[in-house]
Write a protein that holds these residues in place. Sequence first.
Motif, mmCIF file in Angstrom:
data_model
loop_
_atom_site.group_PDB
_atom_site.id
_atom_site.type_symbol
_atom_site.label_atom_id
_atom_site.label_comp_id
_atom_site.label_asym_id
_atom_site.label_seq_id
_atom_site.Cartn_x
_atom_site.Cartn_y
_atom_site.Cartn_z
ATOM 1 N N ALA A 34 -42.908 -75.407 20.354
ATOM 2 C CA ALA A 34 -44.215 -74.915 19.901
ATOM 3 C C ALA A 34 -44.000 -73.830 18.851
ATOM 4 C CB ALA A 34 -45.005 -74.356 21.083
ATOM 5 N N VAL A 35 -44.628 -74.007 17.695
ATOM 6 C CA VAL A 35 -44.488 -73.053 16.598
ATOM 7 C C VAL A 35 -45.859 -72.779 16.002
ATOM 8 C CG1 VAL A 35 -42.110 -73.717 16.026
ATOM 9 C CG2 VAL A 35 -44.018 -74.949 14.969
ATOM 10 N N SER A 36 -45.921 -71.823 15.096
ATOM 11 C CA SER A 36 -47.177 -71.538 14.405
ATOM 12 C C SER A 36 -47.666 -72.795 13.688
ATOM 13 C CB SER A 36 -46.977 -70.398 13.404
ATOM 14 O OG SER A 36 -46.535 -69.230 14.064
ATOM 15 N N PRO A 37 -48.997 -72.988 13.582
ATOM 16 C CA PRO A 37 -49.527 -74.242 13.023
ATOM 17 C C PRO A 37 -48.962 -74.607 11.656
ATOM 18 C CG PRO A 37 -51.284 -72.968 14.035
ATOM 19 C CD PRO A 37 -50.069 -72.097 14.066
ATOM 20 N N ASN A 38 -48.696 -73.615 10.818
ATOM 21 C CA ASN A 38 -48.197 -73.898 9.473
ATOM 22 C C ASN A 38 -46.726 -74.304 9.458
ATOM 23 O OD1 ASN A 38 -48.056 -71.051 10.298
ATOM 24 N ND2 ASN A 38 -46.974 -70.715 8.381
ATOM 25 N N LEU A 39 -46.052 -74.263 10.614
ATOM 26 C CA LEU A 39 -44.623 -74.596 10.665
ATOM 27 C C LEU A 39 -44.325 -75.853 11.469
ATOM 28 C CD1 LEU A 39 -43.186 -70.991 11.141
ATOM 29 C CD2 LEU A 39 -43.133 -72.380 9.062
ATOM 30 N N VAL A 40 -45.362 -76.571 11.897
ATOM 31 C CA VAL A 40 -45.145 -77.788 12.676
ATOM 32 C C VAL A 40 -44.392 -78.826 11.853
ATOM 33 C CG1 VAL A 40 -46.293 -79.742 13.778
ATOM 34 C CG2 VAL A 40 -47.106 -77.422 14.208
ATOM 35 N N GLU A 41 -44.758 -78.992 10.592
ATOM 36 C CA GLU A 41 -44.083 -79.965 9.737
ATOM 37 C C GLU A 41 -42.621 -79.585 9.535
ATOM 38 O OE1 GLU A 41 -44.366 -81.830 5.196
ATOM 39 O OE2 GLU A 41 -46.003 -80.593 5.994
ATOM 40 N N PHE A 42 -42.356 -78.282 9.342
ATOM 41 C CA PHE A 42 -40.982 -77.802 9.198
ATOM 42 C C PHE A 42 -40.157 -78.161 10.428
ATOM 43 C CE2 PHE A 42 -38.324 -74.225 10.722
ATOM 44 C CZ PHE A 42 -37.251 -74.333 9.840
ATOM 45 N N ALA A 43 -40.719 -77.933 11.622
ATOM 46 C CA ALA A 43 -40.003 -78.245 12.861
ATOM 47 C C ALA A 43 -39.790 -79.741 13.006
ATOM 48 C CB ALA A 43 -40.771 -77.695 14.056
ATOM 49 N N ALA A 44 -40.811 -80.522 12.681
ATOM 50 C CA ALA A 44 -40.706 -81.976 12.818
ATOM 51 C C ALA A 44 -39.639 -82.552 11.895
ATOM 52 C CB ALA A 44 -42.064 -82.618 12.540
ATOM 53 N N ARG A 45 -39.458 -81.950 10.717
ATOM 54 C CA ARG A 45 -38.435 -82.431 9.777
ATOM 55 C C ARG A 45 -37.033 -82.284 10.359
ATOM 56 N NH1 ARG A 45 -41.340 -79.660 5.636
ATOM 57 N NH2 ARG A 45 -39.703 -78.071 5.573
ATOM 58 N N HIS A 46 -36.885 -81.388 11.326
ATOM 59 C CA HIS A 46 -35.585 -81.201 11.976
ATOM 60 C C HIS A 46 -35.402 -82.139 13.170
ATOM 61 C CE1 HIS A 46 -35.427 -77.592 9.510
ATOM 62 N NE2 HIS A 46 -34.158 -77.449 9.844
ATOM 63 N N GLY A 47 -36.371 -83.036 13.370
ATOM 64 C CA GLY A 47 -36.209 -84.050 14.389
ATOM 65 C C GLY A 47 -36.561 -83.618 15.795
ATOM 66 N N VAL A 48 -37.418 -82.602 15.945
ATOM 67 C CA VAL A 48 -37.834 -82.179 17.279
ATOM 68 C C VAL A 48 -39.309 -82.520 17.483
ATOM 69 C CG1 VAL A 48 -36.148 -80.311 17.367
ATOM 70 C CG2 VAL A 48 -38.448 -79.836 16.528
ATOM 71 N N SER A 49 -39.705 -82.633 18.740
ATOM 72 C CA SER A 49 -41.105 -82.836 19.077
ATOM 73 C C SER A 49 -41.818 -81.493 18.956
ATOM 74 C CB SER A 49 -41.219 -83.379 20.510
ATOM 75 O OG SER A 49 -42.576 -83.482 20.900
ATOM 76 N N ALA A 50 -42.672 -81.352 17.942
ATOM 77 C CA ALA A 50 -43.263 -80.053 17.620
ATOM 78 C C ALA A 50 -44.779 -80.074 17.786
ATOM 79 C CB ALA A 50 -42.914 -79.661 16.193
ATOM 80 N N VAL A 51 -45.317 -78.979 18.323
ATOM 81 C CA VAL A 51 -46.761 -78.819 18.508
ATOM 82 C C VAL A 51 -47.158 -77.412 18.054
ATOM 83 C CG1 VAL A 51 -46.905 -80.461 20.420
ATOM 84 C CG2 VAL A 51 -46.429 -78.049 20.890
ATOM 85 N N PRO A 52 -48.423 -77.225 17.648
ATOM 86 C CA PRO A 52 -48.850 -75.894 17.188
ATOM 87 C C PRO A 52 -49.343 -75.023 18.334
ATOM 88 C CG PRO A 52 -50.609 -77.480 16.832
ATOM 89 C CD PRO A 52 -49.453 -78.250 17.421
ATOM 90 N N PHE A 53 -49.190 -73.721 18.170
ATOM 91 C CA PHE A 53 -49.863 -72.766 19.053
ATOM 92 C C PHE A 53 -50.062 -71.458 18.300
ATOM 93 C CE2 PHE A 53 -45.851 -70.744 19.565
ATOM 94 C CZ PHE A 53 -45.998 -69.567 20.288
ATOM 95 N N GLY A 54 -51.091 -70.726 18.710
ATOM 96 C CA GLY A 54 -51.357 -69.434 18.084
ATOM 97 C C GLY A 54 -51.935 -69.551 16.692
ATOM 98 N N LEU A 55 -51.843 -68.444 15.945
ATOM 99 C CA LEU A 55 -52.399 -68.361 14.604
ATOM 100 C C LEU A 55 -51.363 -68.770 13.558
ATOM 101 C CD1 LEU A 55 -54.338 -64.956 14.767
ATOM 102 C CD2 LEU A 55 -55.220 -67.265 15.158
ATOM 103 N N ASP A 56 -51.864 -69.106 12.393
ATOM 104 C CA ASP A 56 -51.026 -69.384 11.236
ATOM 105 C C ASP A 56 -50.231 -68.121 10.905
ATOM 106 O OD1 ASP A 56 -50.273 -69.464 8.400
ATOM 107 O OD2 ASP A 56 -51.487 -71.282 8.300
ATOM 108 N N SER A 57 -48.891 -68.221 10.862
ATOM 109 C CA SER A 57 -48.092 -67.024 10.592
ATOM 110 C C SER A 57 -48.305 -66.506 9.176
ATOM 111 C CB SER A 57 -46.607 -67.320 10.821
ATOM 112 O OG SER A 57 -46.134 -68.317 9.924
ATOM 113 N N GLY A 58 -48.630 -67.406 8.250
ATOM 114 C CA GLY A 58 -48.938 -66.959 6.899
ATOM 115 C C GLY A 58 -50.145 -66.044 6.870
ATOM 116 N N GLU A 59 -51.128 -66.335 7.734
ATOM 117 C CA GLU A 59 -52.315 -65.486 7.823
ATOM 118 C C GLU A 59 -51.947 -64.076 8.266
ATOM 119 O OE1 GLU A 59 -56.171 -65.066 10.782
ATOM 120 O OE2 GLU A 59 -55.428 -67.076 10.301
ATOM 121 N N LEU A 60 -51.047 -63.973 9.239
ATOM 122 C CA LEU A 60 -50.634 -62.663 9.726
ATOM 123 C C LEU A 60 -49.844 -61.907 8.661
ATOM 124 C CD1 LEU A 60 -49.565 -63.612 13.363
ATOM 125 C CD2 LEU A 60 -51.686 -62.518 12.616
#
Length: 438
Positions: A34-60
């Motif tokens: 589970a990663v910030s919503p804006n990083l789900v694609e980044f995690a998925a590119r590494h071949g892991v099952s990725a889901v969003p949680f929390g706020l967009d880290s870019g927003e913070l």
Amino acid sequence: MRALLAFAGSRGDAQPGVLLGRELARRGHEVTVAVSPNLVEFAARHGVSAVPFGLDSGELLRAQRDDERFRGLNPVRRVQAVLDLQRRGFGTAAGDLLALAGDLGLARDKGVLVTGMACEEVAAEVARHHAIPLAALHFFPIRPNRVVPVVPAGLASRLPGELHRLGWHALTKARAWALASEITAFRRANGSGPHDTDVPLVSYTAVQAYDPDLFPGLVDELRDEPFTGFPVPAAGGELDPELAAWLTEGPAPVYAGFGSMPVADPIATESMAREVCRRLGRRLLLVGPMFRPRIGLDLAVVDQVDHGAVLPLCTAAVHHGGAGTTAAALRAGVPSVICSVQADQPYWGRQLEQLGLGVTVPFAGLTANRLERSLIRATAPEVVAWAAAYGAGFRDDGVARAADVIESFSATGESANRESIAPDTGVRELPSTIGGVR
């Protein structure tokens, strides 16, 4: 083993969790990252099952960039700004993670929750609620100790070690105080008492995911904590052909990049870096999505690079001092100029300067003259030689060793014996200054 890895924050915060998740999945475990919503694609590119949680880290990060309290010199207002940022999004992240842990059946299947430093309090509340074990990856020593000063300044290192330990305890309490109202609201909303602060975690371990040799004496301070080394990706990735040609057809350039940090004025920052490299007769590799990409004779500007492939071809690395980039520069054997912005970055800057592996200057106070002086110091022969020697002995199996710890922890509720995880940990003799110059 069923594991939920929750790593909020920027890409640098998420990458260790993604790498660890991939390694655990490779070993046959059921893993969700589970990663910030804006990083789900980044995690998925590494071949892991990725889901969003929390706020967009870019927003913070943008909120931090736009908050004038972070740019001022008033320490009280800066602390207030940090605490406000910690509270922001706590409820959303905790609610999302609570639901994820429930949907995955972690409590039913005796799974484990693994988290990073950016959301450890969130994960702790979820672990308590579901009565599941919690493992935290620490990318910097924040556990109370007498070795690392709580204030990243040269004068602080001269204070008694007991003051350092008390300072870390005080900082822990300050974080708890800052989040107390958010934690109370979360507990009330999810059926637990708001004052159940003494409810212990089922089991807990803090994995020290960095090289303890960088902090002489720390292994003795944190006797019960497993040290695994930096969780770095595999070295030597592929390079864009045009960039590869530029890197190899001329003198080694200066690398400059600031990760996900909010650069308020990219044009001025680029102009400053180019001017300094012109004065020093150096080529410049400037990295970041905030800069306009192009490749010329003495300048290459790109969106992102593989640090493992690029940094060994550079003469020095100017960066923000995140743990991941710091580790990449150390592994490449190149000196760092750390222009720190926040969090653990000033600590890494201070430590590398003290050990003769680089120079540090706050990003907020960066000028062309200060950057030029810092680069001159960082590329002094003794610093270059020591950085190369450190890089030659760098251990890059931190991800595998962290996975060993998590497997042992999940099976027994206890972290593996340190000697079984890091059998070759032997403190190297590190210099205390850069050629005697501060």
